[in-house]
Design a protein around this motif. Structure first.
Motif, mmCIF file in Angstrom:
data_model
loop_
_atom_site.group_PDB
_atom_site.id
_atom_site.type_symbol
_atom_site.label_atom_id
_atom_site.label_comp_id
_atom_site.label_asym_id
_atom_site.label_seq_id
_atom_site.Cartn_x
_atom_site.Cartn_y
_atom_site.Cartn_z
ATOM 1 N N THR A 2 0.835 -1.198 0.000
ATOM 2 C CA THR A 2 0.000 0.000 0.000
ATOM 3 C C THR A 2 0.874 1.254 0.000
ATOM 4 O O THR A 2 2.079 1.196 0.259
ATOM 5 C CB THR A 2 -0.907 0.039 1.235
ATOM 6 N N THR A 3 0.236 2.375 -0.273
ATOM 7 C CA THR A 3 0.967 3.643 -0.224
ATOM 8 C C THR A 3 1.552 3.867 1.161
ATOM 9 O O THR A 3 2.711 4.277 1.306
ATOM 10 C CB THR A 3 0.052 4.818 -0.600
ATOM 11 N N LEU A 21 4.596 1.741 1.662
ATOM 12 C CA LEU A 21 5.722 2.259 0.878
ATOM 13 C C LEU A 21 6.306 3.502 1.542
ATOM 14 O O LEU A 21 7.526 3.661 1.626
ATOM 15 C CB LEU A 21 5.259 2.578 -0.540
ATOM 16 N N VAL A 22 5.431 4.373 2.036
ATOM 17 C CA VAL A 22 5.890 5.575 2.740
ATOM 18 C C VAL A 22 6.722 5.194 3.963
ATOM 19 O O VAL A 22 7.779 5.783 4.221
ATOM 20 C CB VAL A 22 4.689 6.449 3.148
ATOM 21 N N HIS A 69 9.855 4.053 -10.631
ATOM 22 C CA HIS A 69 8.474 4.343 -11.005
ATOM 23 C C HIS A 69 8.262 3.952 -12.467
ATOM 24 O O HIS A 69 9.221 3.883 -13.240
ATOM 25 C CB HIS A 69 8.164 5.832 -10.769
ATOM 26 N N HIS A 84 -2.187 1.678 -8.008
ATOM 27 C CA HIS A 84 -2.823 1.831 -6.703
ATOM 28 C C HIS A 84 -1.984 2.676 -5.744
ATOM 29 O O HIS A 84 -2.441 2.991 -4.642
ATOM 30 C CB HIS A 84 -3.062 0.451 -6.085
ATOM 31 N N ILE A 85 -0.785 3.035 -6.154
ATOM 32 C CA ILE A 85 0.117 3.801 -5.293
ATOM 33 C C ILE A 85 -0.012 5.293 -5.588
ATOM 34 O O ILE A 85 -0.017 5.709 -6.749
ATOM 35 C CB ILE A 85 1.590 3.371 -5.518
ATOM 36 N N ASP A 86 -0.117 6.097 -4.540
ATOM 37 C CA ASP A 86 -0.065 7.554 -4.674
ATOM 38 C C ASP A 86 1.417 7.935 -4.730
ATOM 39 O O ASP A 86 2.071 8.095 -3.708
ATOM 40 C CB ASP A 86 -0.759 8.222 -3.478
ATOM 41 N N GLU A 87 1.935 8.063 -5.949
ATOM 42 C CA GLU A 87 3.378 8.272 -6.112
ATOM 43 C C GLU A 87 3.849 9.589 -5.507
ATOM 44 O O GLU A 87 4.939 9.652 -4.948
ATOM 45 C CB GLU A 87 3.767 8.204 -7.589
ATOM 46 N N THR A 131 2.734 11.138 -2.881
ATOM 47 C CA THR A 131 2.862 10.936 -1.432
ATOM 48 C C THR A 131 4.112 10.114 -1.118
ATOM 49 O O THR A 131 4.848 10.410 -0.172
ATOM 50 C CB THR A 131 1.613 10.235 -0.876
ATOM 51 N N ALA A 132 4.359 9.096 -1.947
ATOM 52 C CA ALA A 132 5.539 8.254 -1.727
ATOM 53 C C ALA A 132 6.824 9.057 -1.939
ATOM 54 O O ALA A 132 7.745 9.003 -1.115
ATOM 55 C CB ALA A 132 5.496 7.049 -2.660
#
Length: 288
Positions: free
Chosen positions: A79-80, A83-84, A103, A108-111, A113-114
């Motif tokens: 999940t985001t 990953l964070v 990348h 599904h990942i909020d890049e 934010t990551a």
């Protein structure tokens, strides 16, 4: 340029090799002074074949440059938030000097934010808002690697952007937008083009420098290249095809990058150079 002449190729492979050699020498000096080897952490979500290949290639280049690589492979279901957490932990790890999140990380990942979980001092890929802001204002920081590589190529071939009209086709946060800002900082007049640009061909025809960075094969046609222009093809599409119709553009341009062998190798070279820069800063030693 006469109709029988063809553009000189801008050899990114050769320049990247020299940059990596210089980077290896700098990494060795840092290691001798501190007993610490510069370290790049690569983070990959899932097992996309292209991404796996890119990460493997970057790690191989690390070895050639005397840089330790630490790979963190995460499942495609990550999940985001997970990953964070991973990126935040690497940011706090003193043994890691640079962080690369490969990348795309997955739909599904909020890049964004990551990316923002990467500490600015370790953002050697130049993907955070902090890095973009610092670059735009001419402050210390890390540039996006592909735009940074393009600028190094222009310097290598004595292309002075000052007073030139540079047309950037593409507006991504890690390529189109930052290369425009870097060219603006070198006193170019910059026009951004994108999918809603009216009569793209007419705009491109006015360009002294064309940066193609949109990810559409052969979008830029040779007949749209101003005679004597410099053409940088930062696109990479299936079949080793760039965003520029190379064969027709080469008959009009003065300088042009091939695909592959132009911009691509420069991206990795800048990534490694910036990793050593980051290590030098974090260890408090001279990196040159």
């Amino acid at each position: 340029m006469s109709p029988t002449q063809t553009a000189q190729l801008m050899n990114g492979t050769g320049l990247a090799r020299r940059i990596i050699e210089e980077t290896a020498a700098r990494a060795a000096r840092i290691s001798q002074r501190t007993n610490v080897v510069p370290c790049l952490a690569t983070v990959l979500v899932g097992e996309d074949p292209a991404s796996v290949t890119y990460v493997r290639m970057k790690r191989a280049r690390c070895a050639k440059a005397g840089i330790t690589s630490r790979h963190v492979g995460l499942p495609a279901t990550t999940t985001t938030a997970e990953l964070v957490d991973t990126l935040a932990a690497l940011s706090q790890d003193p043994g890691v000097h640079g962080i690369l999140l490969q990348h795309p990380a997955g739909e599904h990942i909020d890049e964004r934010t990551a990316f923002e979980a990467i500490a600015p001092e370790k953002d050697v890929d130049g993907v955070t808002m902090h890095s973009f802001g610092a670059m735009s204002f001419g402050l210390p920081g890390f540039v996006s690697c592909t735009p940074g590589g393009i600028v190094r190529l222009l310097d290598e071939y004595d292309v002075d952007p000052a007073g030139r009209h540079a047309v950037v086709v593409g507006r991504s946060a890690i390529l189109g937008k930052p290369i425009g800002m870097l060219l603006l900082a070198e006193d170019a007049t910059v026009t951004y083009c994108h999918s809603r640009t009216a009569d793209l061909s007419a705009v491109v025809r006015e360009a002294d420098i064309v940066i193609a960075a949109v990810g559409r094969p052969r979008l830029i046609r040779g007949e749209d290249i101003k005679p004597g222009a410099v053409v940088i093809d930062a696109g990479y599409n299936p079949g080793n095809t760039g965003d520029v119709d190379f064969d027709t553009a080469r008959s009009r341009a003065r300088l042009i990058t091939p695909v592959p062998g132009g911009v691509g190798p420069m991206t990795i070279a800048v990534l490694l150079a910036q990793t050593v820069d980051a290590a030098a800063r974090q260890l408090g030693v001279q990196g040159r």
